[in-house]
Design an enzyme around this catalytic site. Structure first.
Site, PDB file in Angstrom:
ATOM      1  N   PRO A  11       0.841  -1.189   0.000  1.00 27.13           N
ATOM      2  CA  PRO A  11       0.000   0.000   0.000  1.00 27.13           C
ATOM      3  C   PRO A  11       0.884   1.251   0.000  1.00 27.13           C
ATOM      4  CG  PRO A  11      -0.053  -1.086   2.160  1.00 27.13           C
ATOM      5  CD  PRO A  11       0.798  -1.940   1.261  1.00 27.13           C
ATOM      6  N   GLY A  14       2.052   5.005   1.109  1.00 29.24           N
ATOM      7  CA  GLY A  14       1.954   5.905   2.269  1.00 29.24           C
ATOM      8  C   GLY A  14       1.503   5.209   3.533  1.00 29.24           C
ATOM      9  N   GLY A  42       7.336   1.241   3.361  1.00 26.58           N
ATOM     10  CA  GLY A  42       8.494   1.538   2.515  1.00 26.58           C
ATOM     11  C   GLY A  42       8.169   1.760   1.047  1.00 26.58           C
ATOM     12  N   SER A  98       7.614   4.590  -0.680  1.00 23.61           N
ATOM     13  CA  SER A  98       8.338   5.670  -1.361  1.00 23.61           C
ATOM     14  C   SER A  98       9.794   5.272  -1.575  1.00 23.61           C
ATOM     15  CB  SER A  98       8.217   7.002  -0.609  1.00 23.61           C
ATOM     16  OG  SER A  98       8.898   6.942   0.617  1.00 23.61           O
ATOM     17  N   ALA A  99      10.388   4.596  -0.579  1.00 21.96           N
ATOM     18  CA  ALA A  99      11.779   4.156  -0.762  1.00 21.96           C
ATOM     19  C   ALA A  99      11.856   3.136  -1.890  1.00 21.96           C
ATOM     20  CB  ALA A  99      12.324   3.561   0.527  1.00 21.96           C
ATOM     21  N   ALA A 100      10.876   2.212  -1.943  1.00 20.92           N
ATOM     22  CA  ALA A 100      10.906   1.198  -3.005  1.00 20.92           C
ATOM     23  C   ALA A 100      10.811   1.878  -4.371  1.00 20.92           C
ATOM     24  CB  ALA A 100       9.763   0.199  -2.809  1.00 20.92           C
ATOM     25  N   ASP A 142      14.660   2.955   5.328  1.00 23.04           N
ATOM     26  CA  ASP A 142      13.768   2.414   4.290  1.00 23.04           C
ATOM     27  C   ASP A 142      14.558   2.085   3.024  1.00 23.04           C
ATOM     28  OD1 ASP A 142      11.971   3.244   6.198  1.00 23.04           O
ATOM     29  OD2 ASP A 142      10.547   4.111   4.786  1.00 23.04           O
TER      30      ASP A 142
END
Ligand code: PMV
Length: 323
Positions: free
Chosen positions: A105, A107, A111, A113-115, A153
């Site tokens: 999912p 936000g 992780g 955004s890091a992914a 992250d």
């Protein structure tokens, strides 16, 4: 942007992550323990003959973004992160379509955004790039999303595994002597990590006398958590998770909904439950009883959520393999 290398890689994989303990404190140099969610995001990139822009679509996140070579004044963090990553890599991504497939999912503290930043860094840098170079480039994007990310992250997203991470130090692998069964519940409440991290900073600045002992307590809990993981002392692990949730709540990053989901988990028989990641929404992490059957435990959890919260929130088991 200098058009030095107009071609992107055609595929990249990146891991997600779950923080077991030490979130927020990790920003201030304390250790945190986290596990990766393997291969949680797949990016595929194609060159488009018909369009000049960069197109990024990740249907699972409801994301469809088009970006041209000239920045506009109304760009959000995602636009800025995309530009920053490709500019740093000195790659012109125009005329490409990047398509993402994921079960993470967005936000939610797992992780995402890091992914995304790691996946984009891999596409930009190509197959010869070292993991360290990918990590560093992904941090350029993560800094746009998060302001002052600890790097945990991005580290998990590139390197995977189970690690004890301390900002600025070489992360230490945590070698689990056997598999570890956890569950995640999603609160379905989106939030911005950057705002939550800024809120903790403001509270600690208002109470400077408390900062040192608070971070020391986090550090002691993470140390005890590591020892419990290595000894497979699950009762203690659950207890520490309970304590850590209270400490995070004291920092102002829990919500009545997250507290309620932790209570449901405990009523269902979990040994411990805590928010994971920045809080404010996102996910709850829980430790089921060691020999629990997934189906039975899932039904128990659903019954508690239905009774206490009026609905069943998305939930799933996460099996961490022996390392
Ligand atoms: O963005 P999230 O929810 O995965 O949170 C990241 C963890 C924090 O410790 C809150 C921030 C950081 O940069 O480590």
């Amino acid at each position: 942007m200098t058009d030095l290398r107009p071609t992107l890689q055609d595929k990249a994989l990146a891991h997600g992550k779950v923080i077991l303990g030490g979130e927020h404190a990790v920003v201030y140099g304390c250790p945190a323990i986290a596990v990766s969610i393997p291969r949680a995001l797949e990016l595929r990139c194609e060159r488009s003959e018909t369009q000049q822009d960069l197109l990024l679509s990740v249907p699972a996140w409801g994301l469809e973004r088009r970006l041209g070579p000239t920045p506009s004044t109304s760009e959000d963090r995602l636009d800025q992160a995309l530009r920053a990553i490709f500019a740093s890599a000195r790659v012109a991504p125009w005329g490409h379509h990047i398509h993402g497939k994921t079960e993470l999912p967005a936000g939610a503290g797992l992780g995402s955004s890091a992914a995304l930043c790691v996946g984009l860094a891999k596409l930009a840098l190509g197959p010869q790039a070292s993991d360290q170079a990918i990590f560093e480039l992904s941090m350029v994007g993560e800094s746009v999303f998060h302001g002052d990310p600890s790097g945990i992250d991005s580290h998990l997203s590139v390197f995977g595994g189970v690690v004890r991470f301390t900002r600025g130090q070489k992360p230490e692998p945590v070698r689990l002597p056997g598999p570890l069964g956890l569950w995640i519940i999603s609160s379905q409440t989106p939030r911005q990590s950057a705002n939550l991290v800024a809120g903790v900073k403001a509270r600690m600045e208002a109470l400077p006398l408390l900062a040192k002992p608070t971070w020391a307590l986090f550090e002691a809990q993470v140390q005890a958590m590591q020892e419990a993981l290595l000894a497979r002392a699950f009762k203690n692990l659950g207890l520490i998770m309970q304590m850590q949730h209270q400490l995070l709540a004291g920092l102002g990053v829990s919500t009545p909904q997250l507290d309620g989901l932790c209570t449901c988990a405990m009523q269902a028989g979990a040994l411990g439950a805590k928010l994971t990641g920045a809080g404010g929404g996102g996910c709850v992490l829980l430790l089921p009883p060691p020999d629990a059957d997934n189906k039975d435990f899932g039904s128990q959890l659903e019954a508690e959520m239905q009774t206490q919260m009026g609905k069943i929130y998305p939930h799933f088991p996460l099996e961490i393999q022996e390392q």
